[in-house]
Write an enzyme that holds these catalytic residues in place. Structure first.
Site: not given
Ligand code: LAG
Ligand code: CA
Length: 474
Positions: A188, A225
């Site tokens: 993330d 990401e």
């Protein structure tokens, strides 16, 4: 660390967003394994702060690295990984280590851990002020890499991954998951961390646990990401040498075209020529859990016909590692996942036609989608060949001689005799039906001795796609 370690005969990742661990284990055994899915991206496993209204996004606010969340306990997580691996389905964990929580009074976690968030003190790890970028600043300039990486994303307290102590905590957190048998991670907010720090952290990960049917010396798969649509200071090419990267342009371009802004025929050279990452470096998807609720230009389950066309194209096309979104129904950005009156997540119910209930959309259980996972497996290791288009939005192509797909994105019928590449015979269109007891419940396609077939996708039909492959002959 770009190898997925899928079990042979399996392909396609599904993001079972907000599912509970024991439900994922069941799904691996009863559906994903038998259907040939490659893996599952699961929601964050680390303990998160409880936000009163219980939005999905509370899981992106870590309070400790203990594995207590609304999805289950550490034992339930381990049991899921074991059962999924045994079913031939790999597990990839969404890991959040750019930041901890934002500010909350009397912060309490899903495992009971408390923190003084205003004081940057997280005894559950433990982290203190010293481990963060402190005093905090706010991310407000995407033209400035230091601002993006050393300041707070929407008020989330930003860890300093250049510190040895912080690296060690992160590496231990990830390695515990490797021990449990996971195959890799979705990292993330990777764009908000320095590539050099990430590289160091990933280099310290253990090899995958051989007790879970991984080859020896297998490295964890990493997908970072990094949202890069162009036009910002930070580029996806800063990250793809040491791990895979999310390719956000993929779903954007396909949605854009199906929404009528570009002709589908342009996809004849889809891939790096469009400014996409090298195929083996790219994780591709139509929508993800953020874009489906935050980006009105991206197709989602809500525009089901166009969405199924988009996903079918993605699964039929060899570019990239494909990820399928599996959502819960929502109206607003903050809408809760399916939960009971005290905030426990609900399990999906399974309807007689294999779809889900209880508020779960389960796109991965839509026939048009899971049958394209099978198509992708049948077409493994082949390229795109024999591209056809009508000069507009009707396209067709083959994958070697293993499969053929046609898509009608025009506002009129597709009726054409086309070269299908597959060997002569009778095929079941896996979009309009299933092959059940050797009978096709949908359109039947007859491929003649010249490997040509009459293909029809009328505008008024439920789906704008037709697909046949060597695994579904009548
Ligand atoms: C991500 N990738 O980089 C996740 O994919 C994305 O879902 C996360 O945002 C984000 N980064 C942080 O991990 C989500 C929501 C945010 C939410 C955040 C933290 O999209 O809206 O912020 O998770 O829970 C929320 C509030 C903010 C508030 C913040 C801090 O919406 O208004 O400032 O919490 O309290
Ligand atoms: Ca950061």
């Amino acid at each position: 660390q770009k190898e997925l370690h899928y079990v042979p005969g399996h392909d396609g990742m599904v993001h079972l967003f907000e599912w509970k661990w024991h439900d994922i284990a069941d799904e691996c055994e009863r559906f994903l394994g038998p259907m040939g899915f490659g893996g599952v991206q699961v929601s964050p496993i680390q303990e998160n702060v409880i936000v009163g209204s219980r939005p999905w996004w509370e899981r992106y606010q870590p309070i400790s690295y203990k594995w207590y969340t609304r999805s289950g306990t550490p034992d339930e997580f381990r049991e899921m990984v074991r059962r999924c691996n045994n079913a031939g389905v790999r597990i990839y964990v969404d890991v959040v280590f750019n930041h901890m929580t934002g500010d909350h009074d009397n912060a309490k976690g899903t495992g009971g851990t408390t923190a003084d968030t205003h004081g940057f003190s997280y005894p559950g790890v433990p982290y203190s002020q010293y481990d963060f970028h402190y005093p905090p600043c706010a991310i407000n300039n995407y033209q400035d890499p230091a601002n993006v990486r050393n300041c707070e994303l929407v008020g989330l307290h930003d860890l300093d991954q250049s510190k040895e102590y912080v690296r060690e905590k992160i590496v231990n957190f990830l390695n515990e998951a490797v021990d449990a048998g996971v195959a890799g991670f979705r990292v993330d907010a990777a764009k908000h961390m320095w590539p050099e720090d990430l590289k160091t952290i990933f280099s310290r990960l253990k090899n995958l646990n051989p007790e879970h049917h991984f080859p020896s010396d297998a490295r964890p798969y990493i997908v970072q990401e990094v949202i890069d649509y162009g036009g910002e200071a930070i580029s996806k090419y800063e990250y793809n040498s040491f791990g895979a990267v999310t390719e956000f342009r993929y779903g954007m371009e396909i949605s854009n075209s199906l929404n009528g802004n570009n002709p589908l025929k342009w996809f004849v050279n889809w891939g790096e020529a469009w400014g996409l990452l090298p195929s083996q470096d790219a994780l591709v998807f139509i929508d993800n859990h953020d874009t489906q609720r935050g980006n009105p230009n991206i197709l989602t389950y809500k525009s089901s016909k166009l969405y199924k066309m988009a996903v079918a194209f993605m699964l039929a096309h060899p570019y990239g590692t494909a990820r399928i979104m599996s959502s819960f129904k929502f109206d607003t950005f903050d809408a809760n996942p399916p939960q009971d009156s005290v905030g426990n997540l609900l399990s999906p119910t399974i309807n007689p036609d294999d779809t889900c209930g209880n508020g779960w959309v389960c796109e991965h259980r839509w026939r048009q989608i899971y049958n394209m996972v099978r198509f992708r497996n049948a077409a493994n290791n082949t390229d795109v060949n024999n591209w056809w288009d009508n000069g507009q939005n009707q396209i067709a192509f083959c994958r070697g001689n293993a499969g053929f797909i046609a898509i009608n994105g025009d506002k009129y019928d597709l009726k054409q005799t086309l070269f299908t590449c597959v060997e002569p015979g009778t095929y079941c269109d896996v979009i309009s039906g299933n092959l059940e007891n050797n009978k096709c419940t949908g359109k039947v396609v007859t491929v003649d001795q010249d490997r040509k077939a009459y293909i029809e996708i009328p505008l008024n039909q439920e789906d704008g796609v037709l697909a046949i492959h060597r695994g579904a002959k009548v």
